[in-house]
Design a protein around this motif. Structure first.
Motif, PDB file in Angstrom:
ATOM      1  N   SER A  66       0.782  -1.291   0.043  1.00 26.37           N
ATOM      2  CA  SER A  66       0.117  -0.087   0.098  1.00 26.37           C
ATOM      3  C   SER A  66       0.887   1.321   0.077  1.00 26.37           C
ATOM      4  O   SER A  66       2.125   0.976   0.458  1.00 26.37           O
ATOM      5  N   ALA A  67       0.237   2.289  -0.390  1.00 21.50           N
ATOM      6  CA  ALA A  67       0.983   3.372  -0.413  1.00 21.50           C
ATOM      7  C   ALA A  67       0.074   4.690   0.286  1.00 21.50           C
ATOM      8  O   ALA A  67      -1.329   4.497  -0.112  1.00 21.50           O
ATOM      9  N   ARG A  68       0.462   5.373   0.972  1.00 17.75           N
ATOM     10  CA  ARG A  68      -0.297   6.346   1.543  1.00 17.75           C
ATOM     11  C   ARG A  68       0.271   7.891   1.794  1.00 17.75           C
ATOM     12  O   ARG A  68       1.562   8.099   1.795  1.00 17.75           O
ATOM     13  N   TRP A  69      -0.733   8.735   1.577  1.00 20.59           N
ATOM     14  CA  TRP A  69      -0.020  10.157   1.315  1.00 20.59           C
ATOM     15  C   TRP A  69      -0.694  10.990   2.486  1.00 20.59           C
ATOM     16  O   TRP A  69      -2.017  10.965   2.477  1.00 20.59           O
ATOM     17  N   PHE A  70       0.006  11.803   3.325  1.00 21.70           N
ATOM     18  CA  PHE A  70      -0.501  12.289   4.153  1.00 21.70           C
ATOM     19  C   PHE A  70      -0.891  13.862   3.633  1.00 21.70           C
ATOM     20  O   PHE A  70       0.352  14.667   3.691  1.00 21.70           O
ATOM     21  N   PHE A  71      -1.884  14.254   3.392  1.00 27.27           N
ATOM     22  CA  PHE A  71      -2.163  15.488   2.687  1.00 27.27           C
ATOM     23  C   PHE A  71      -2.255  16.602   3.862  1.00 27.27           C
ATOM     24  O   PHE A  71      -2.208  17.724   3.669  1.00 27.27           O
ATOM     25  N   GLU A  72      -2.552  16.405   4.997  1.00 30.57           N
ATOM     26  CA  GLU A  72      -2.574  17.137   6.209  1.00 30.57           C
ATOM     27  C   GLU A  72      -1.941  16.651   7.258  1.00 30.57           C
ATOM     28  O   GLU A  72      -2.249  16.062   8.087  1.00 30.57           O
ATOM     29  N   ARG A  73      -0.418  16.891   7.271  1.00 28.58           N
ATOM     30  CA  ARG A  73       0.698  16.525   8.284  1.00 28.58           C
ATOM     31  C   ARG A  73       0.416  17.328   9.479  1.00 28.58           C
ATOM     32  O   ARG A  73       0.500  18.335   9.576  1.00 28.58           O
ATOM     33  N   GLN A  74       0.341  16.592  10.626  1.00 25.71           N
ATOM     34  CA  GLN A  74       0.479  17.077  11.921  1.00 25.71           C
ATOM     35  C   GLN A  74       1.576  16.655  12.710  1.00 25.71           C
ATOM     36  O   GLN A  74       1.555  15.637  13.499  1.00 25.71           O
ATOM     37  N   GLY A  75       2.535  17.485  12.611  1.00 22.83           N
ATOM     38  CA  GLY A  75       3.890  17.014  13.318  1.00 22.83           C
ATOM     39  C   GLY A  75       4.351  15.661  12.832  1.00 22.83           C
ATOM     40  O   GLY A  75       4.186  15.424  11.848  1.00 22.83           O
ATOM     41  N   ALA A  76       4.651  14.945  13.809  1.00 23.08           N
ATOM     42  CA  ALA A  76       4.907  13.597  13.477  1.00 23.08           C
ATOM     43  C   ALA A  76       3.609  12.721  13.122  1.00 23.08           C
ATOM     44  O   ALA A  76       2.604  13.297  13.420  1.00 23.08           O
ATOM     45  N   LEU A  77       3.618  11.897  12.363  1.00 21.79           N
ATOM     46  CA  LEU A  77       2.423  11.261  11.601  1.00 21.79           C
ATOM     47  C   LEU A  77       1.625  10.704  12.757  1.00 21.79           C
ATOM     48  O   LEU A  77       1.984   9.486  13.061  1.00 21.79           O
ATOM     49  N   THR A  78       0.604  11.137  13.058  1.00 28.06           N
ATOM     50  CA  THR A  78      -0.233  10.534  14.173  1.00 28.06           C
ATOM     51  C   THR A  78      -1.617  10.396  13.692  1.00 28.06           C
ATOM     52  O   THR A  78      -1.956  10.694  12.697  1.00 28.06           O
ATOM     53  N   ALA A  79      -2.436  10.222  14.581  1.00 28.91           N
ATOM     54  CA  ALA A  79      -3.865  10.113  14.392  1.00 28.91           C
ATOM     55  C   ALA A  79      -4.594  11.558  14.060  1.00 28.91           C
ATOM     56  O   ALA A  79      -5.419  11.394  13.396  1.00 28.91           O
ATOM     57  N   ARG A  80      -3.977  12.457  14.326  1.00 26.25           N
ATOM     58  CA  ARG A  80      -4.494  13.753  13.858  1.00 26.25           C
ATOM     59  C   ARG A  80      -3.801  14.160  12.506  1.00 26.25           C
ATOM     60  O   ARG A  80      -4.113  15.078  11.844  1.00 26.25           O
ATOM     61  N   SER A  81      -3.237  13.153  11.704  1.00 27.29           N
ATOM     62  CA  SER A  81      -2.698  13.341  10.332  1.00 27.29           C
ATOM     63  C   SER A  81      -3.769  12.689   9.397  1.00 27.29           C
ATOM     64  O   SER A  81      -4.214  11.702   9.414  1.00 27.29           O
ATOM     65  N   SER A  82      -4.045  13.652   8.627  1.00 28.23           N
ATOM     66  CA  SER A  82      -5.350  13.141   7.453  1.00 28.23           C
ATOM     67  C   SER A  82      -4.406  12.600   6.287  1.00 28.23           C
ATOM     68  O   SER A  82      -3.392  13.151   5.815  1.00 28.23           O
ATOM     69  N   PHE A  83      -5.038  11.370   5.907  1.00 32.02           N
ATOM     70  CA  PHE A  83      -4.158  10.568   4.725  1.00 32.02           C
ATOM     71  C   PHE A  83      -5.368  10.037   3.596  1.00 32.02           C
ATOM     72  O   PHE A  83      -6.433   9.888   3.993  1.00 32.02           O
ATOM     73  N   VAL A  84      -4.717   9.746   2.589  1.00 31.55           N
ATOM     74  CA  VAL A  84      -5.412   8.937   1.426  1.00 31.55           C
ATOM     75  C   VAL A  84      -4.527   7.845   1.197  1.00 31.55           C
ATOM     76  O   VAL A  84      -3.369   7.867   1.054  1.00 31.55           O
ATOM     77  N   SER A  85      -5.014   6.402   1.140  1.00 29.20           N
ATOM     78  CA  SER A  85      -4.262   5.347   0.802  1.00 29.20           C
ATOM     79  C   SER A  85      -4.774   4.619  -0.268  1.00 29.20           C
ATOM     80  O   SER A  85      -6.012   4.463  -0.366  1.00 29.20           O
ATOM     81  N   VAL A  86      -4.107   4.076  -1.025  1.00 30.04           N
ATOM     82  CA  VAL A  86      -4.452   2.701  -1.894  1.00 30.04           C
ATOM     83  C   VAL A  86      -3.572   1.551  -1.695  1.00 30.04           C
ATOM     84  O   VAL A  86      -2.340   1.633  -1.373  1.00 30.04           O
TER      85      VAL A  86
END
Length: 111
Positions: A66-86
């Motif tokens: 899988s590949a995941r793009w964090f389009f709204e990164r909140q510091g370290a990649l945490t549960a607060r980071s928004s993403f899209v994944s395929v």
């Protein structure tokens, strides 16, 4: 009594705002004592039995990428980071079942 054992390995590579992730899983299970492909004619009607292929003795394997793009990164990649994944997943087992899956997911982080 049935027993089952599963081992899984996952590798994740972070590249900026992207994650690439691959995994492999191996699963082995024994059938419960009441599993049988066919009931014999001399079995009592009340005797427990099943022919469910999910309960047979088998081994299963799963391979995924899988590949995941964090389009709204909140510091370290945490549960607060928004993403899209395929992703893509291939699953197969020794009793003939096999499947290919494509996945798309989206996660919206909360502040």
């Amino acid at each position: 009594q049935a027993t089952a054992h599963t081992a899984q390995g996952t590798l994740t590579q972070e590249i900026g705002d992207f994650w690439l992730r691959g995994h492999y899983r191996f699963h082995y299970q024994d059938a419960p004592w009441f599993w049988m492909a066919m009931a014999s004619s001399d079995m009592p009607a009340w005797a427990p039995r099943t022919a469910d292929s999910d309960l047979a003795t088998l081994h299963a394997q799963e391979l995924g990428l899988s590949a995941r793009w964090f389009f709204e990164r909140q510091g370290a990649l945490t549960a607060r980071s928004s993403f899209v994944s395929v992703g893509y997943l291939h699953y197969w087992r020794s009793n003939g079942l096999a499947t290919h899956l494509a996945t798309v997911e989206m996660g919206l982080g909360f502040q």
